[in-house]
Enzyme design. Structure first.
Site, mmCIF file in Angstrom:
data_model
loop_
_atom_site.group_PDB
_atom_site.id
_atom_site.type_symbol
_atom_site.label_atom_id
_atom_site.label_comp_id
_atom_site.label_asym_id
_atom_site.label_seq_id
_atom_site.Cartn_x
_atom_site.Cartn_y
_atom_site.Cartn_z
ATOM 1 N N GLU A 1 35.739 47.102 28.496
ATOM 2 C CA GLU A 1 35.301 45.818 27.950
ATOM 3 C C GLU A 1 35.344 44.736 29.025
ATOM 4 O O GLU A 1 36.183 44.775 29.920
ATOM 5 C CB GLU A 1 36.202 45.434 26.771
ATOM 6 C CG GLU A 1 36.015 46.405 25.610
ATOM 7 C CD GLU A 1 36.941 46.168 24.421
ATOM 8 O OE1 GLU A 1 36.567 46.551 23.318
ATOM 9 O OE2 GLU A 1 38.038 45.612 24.608
ATOM 10 N N CYS B 1 35.644 37.867 32.830
ATOM 11 C CA CYS B 1 36.899 38.617 32.902
ATOM 12 C C CYS B 1 36.511 40.094 32.906
ATOM 13 O O CYS B 1 35.956 40.588 31.929
ATOM 14 C CB CYS B 1 37.761 38.257 31.702
ATOM 15 S SG CYS B 1 39.250 39.248 31.575
ATOM 16 N N CYS C 1 53.012 48.018 30.158
ATOM 17 C CA CYS C 1 53.478 46.736 29.608
ATOM 18 C C CYS C 1 53.517 46.835 28.089
ATOM 19 O O CYS C 1 52.517 47.146 27.443
ATOM 20 C CB CYS C 1 52.548 45.603 30.035
ATOM 21 S SG CYS C 1 52.368 45.473 31.818
ATOM 22 N N CYS D 1 50.936 44.823 25.767
ATOM 23 C CA CYS D 1 49.497 44.831 26.075
ATOM 24 C C CYS D 1 48.795 45.989 25.380
ATOM 25 O O CYS D 1 49.228 47.135 25.451
ATOM 26 C CB CYS D 1 49.295 44.937 27.585
ATOM 27 S SG CYS D 1 47.559 44.994 28.062
ATOM 28 N N CYS E 1 43.464 37.802 26.266
ATOM 29 C CA CYS E 1 44.354 38.547 27.180
ATOM 30 C C CYS E 1 45.135 39.596 26.429
ATOM 31 O O CYS E 1 45.778 39.321 25.424
ATOM 32 C CB CYS E 1 45.402 37.618 27.787
ATOM 33 S SG CYS E 1 44.810 36.593 29.082
HETATM 34 N N1 SAH Z 1 46.865 44.507 35.039
HETATM 35 C C1 SAH Z 1 46.596 43.166 35.429
HETATM 36 C C2 SAH Z 1 45.391 42.530 34.735
HETATM 37 C C3 SAH Z 1 45.222 42.758 33.245
HETATM 38 S S1 SAH Z 1 46.155 41.856 32.091
HETATM 39 C C4 SAH Z 1 47.806 42.310 35.224
HETATM 40 O O1 SAH Z 1 48.793 42.806 34.681
HETATM 41 O O2 SAH Z 1 47.809 41.167 35.648
HETATM 42 C C5 SAH Z 1 45.681 40.186 32.159
HETATM 43 C C6 SAH Z 1 46.799 39.262 31.693
HETATM 44 O O3 SAH Z 1 47.010 39.322 30.278
HETATM 45 C C7 SAH Z 1 48.131 39.592 32.326
HETATM 46 O O4 SAH Z 1 48.765 38.416 32.743
HETATM 47 C C8 SAH Z 1 48.879 40.233 31.178
HETATM 48 O O5 SAH Z 1 50.255 40.196 31.367
HETATM 49 C C9 SAH Z 1 48.401 39.413 30.019
HETATM 50 N N2 SAH Z 1 48.627 40.017 28.708
HETATM 51 C C10 SAH Z 1 48.702 41.329 28.403
HETATM 52 N N3 SAH Z 1 48.903 41.489 27.080
HETATM 53 C C11 SAH Z 1 48.917 40.258 26.534
HETATM 54 C C12 SAH Z 1 49.036 39.767 25.200
HETATM 55 N N4 SAH Z 1 49.174 40.596 24.172
HETATM 56 N N5 SAH Z 1 49.001 38.435 25.018
HETATM 57 C C13 SAH Z 1 48.821 37.587 26.057
HETATM 58 N N6 SAH Z 1 48.695 37.988 27.323
HETATM 59 C C14 SAH Z 1 48.738 39.313 27.566
#
Ligand code: SAH
Length: 345
Positions: free
Chosen positions: A93, A106, A117, A120, A338
């Protein structure tokens, strides 16, 4: 699936060599390269400055793998989410985020993600494979086209904050950025590109050594090792000390300020001690903090902290002269925010 070679895996030099080896002129390679990248041609038929024989010869030898926007969803706030089908039918996506002055793309760098994580949605998808440079590039082109169509302006910024960990697919991300910034591709300024990483120290140092010109964002979320490890388990391997050292190295080499992305969760990292640890971490290299809103993805293990905690963070950071911005989510209603990218559609 075809066994012919994807022509966009070839460099310009290799394309030129291919034509010479086939008894043609090297500049034919330049012409094809321009069609493939600058004009995003998806078929050899459209390459009208080549003879029919040359086009047939190319069809015989190569394919042009390209993405297809399968589903496009539009949020009530204008955000657009593309479900992008790859040549092998896997789906990633990408998101177009409009503001009054900018259009930001993005983009995804991997199908799924190998990191874990806990907060996520993408982490729940197995990492299937890395995206190729052309697949990353195509996502950007698709969003540029949508920006022109729906907002009457070209794409202005790119963030590698879609699916995947860009630094775990470093070579292809770099190649894609080369094409995006090259006058032979989209000609965008690298200053308008942010690569966001969960923090892979070795690769951050490599980027610094490679003297890259784009910006760096790090998903920090906690500056306390035990807490960070509990929400981002790979932190047990890449500790905050290593990360900090890599970031200092990055700044020394590039003089480019780092952005920390940070979500404040109730009962996880919402105390004064957590904010103080963040301040201490920020001291190691010039940086700023983006406090991002949590987008719920699950049963409620993670919950956005109370407004009071957010204010405590902003006050603490500001008191210590650290620039902090509170970011609102975009595209939540279509799971485009995000951490919400998980191929639901
Ligand atoms: N892997 C990379 C890029 C993808 S995530 C990274 O970790 O930076 C993009 C951003 O969204 C990251 O800052 C991540 O920590 C954040 N993120 C992931 N899950 C989220 C959620 N459920 N709510 C808000 N931000 C989130």
């Amino acid at each position: 699936m075809s066994t012919k070679k994807d022509i966009r895996a070839l460099t310009k030099e290799q394309l030129r060599d291919f034509f010479v080896a086939n008894g043609d002129k090297a500049f034919r390679g330049n012409q094809v390269y321009e069609w493939l990248w600058q004009k995003s041609a998806h078929s050899f038929d459209v390459m009208t400055n080549l003879s029919k024989e040359t086009r047939e010869m190319l069809v015989h030898n190569f394919v042009i793998n390209h993405i297809k926007v399968d589903v496009m969803q539009r949020s009530s706030d204008g955000t657009i989410k593309n479900a992008v089908r790859l040549h092998d039918d896997l789906v990633v996506e990408s998101v177009l985020i409009p503001t009054s002055t900018r259009t930001t793309a993005c983009v995804s760098s991997q199908v799924g993600c190998s990191l874990d994580c806990r907060f996520c949605a993408t982490a729940r998808l197995k990492r299937m494979r890395n995206l190729n440079p052309d697949e990353i590039y195509d996502q950007v082109v698709a969003i540029d086209n949508e920006s022109r169509l729906y907002f009457d302006r070209p794409l202005s910024n790119i963030v590698f904050m879609g699916m995947g960990e860009p630094l775990m697919n470093y070579n292809n991300v770099l190649k894609a950025i080369d094409k995006i910034t090259s006058p032979e591709g989209l000609g965008m300024s690298p200053k308008r590109i942010i690569v966001s990483t969960s923090g892979v120290p070795k690769m951050i140092k490599k980027m610094a050594d490679d003297n890259v010109k784009f910006k760096l964002a790090v998903s920090l979320h906690s500056a306390v090792d035990e807490i960070r490890t509990s929400i981002m388990p790979f932190n047990a391997t890449f500790s905050l000390t290593d990360l900090r050292e890599a970031l200092q190295y990055w700044y020394e080499k590039t003089k480019s300020r780092i952005t920390y992305e940070y979500v404040v969760w109730k009962g996880i990292n919402d105390t004064q001690k957590d904010a103080d640890a963040l301040v201490a971490f920020c001291r190691f290299a010039p940086s700023k903090v983006n406090l991002i809103e949590y987008n719920p993805i699950d049963d409620g293990t993670f919950q956005q902290a109370a407004q009071k905690a957010i204010s405590m963070y902003t006050e603490t950071l500001e008191r210590n002269n650290i620039v902090v911005t509170v970011r609102r989510s975009r595209g939540k209603d279509i799971d485009a925010a995000c951490g919400q990218l998980a191929n639901k559609s």
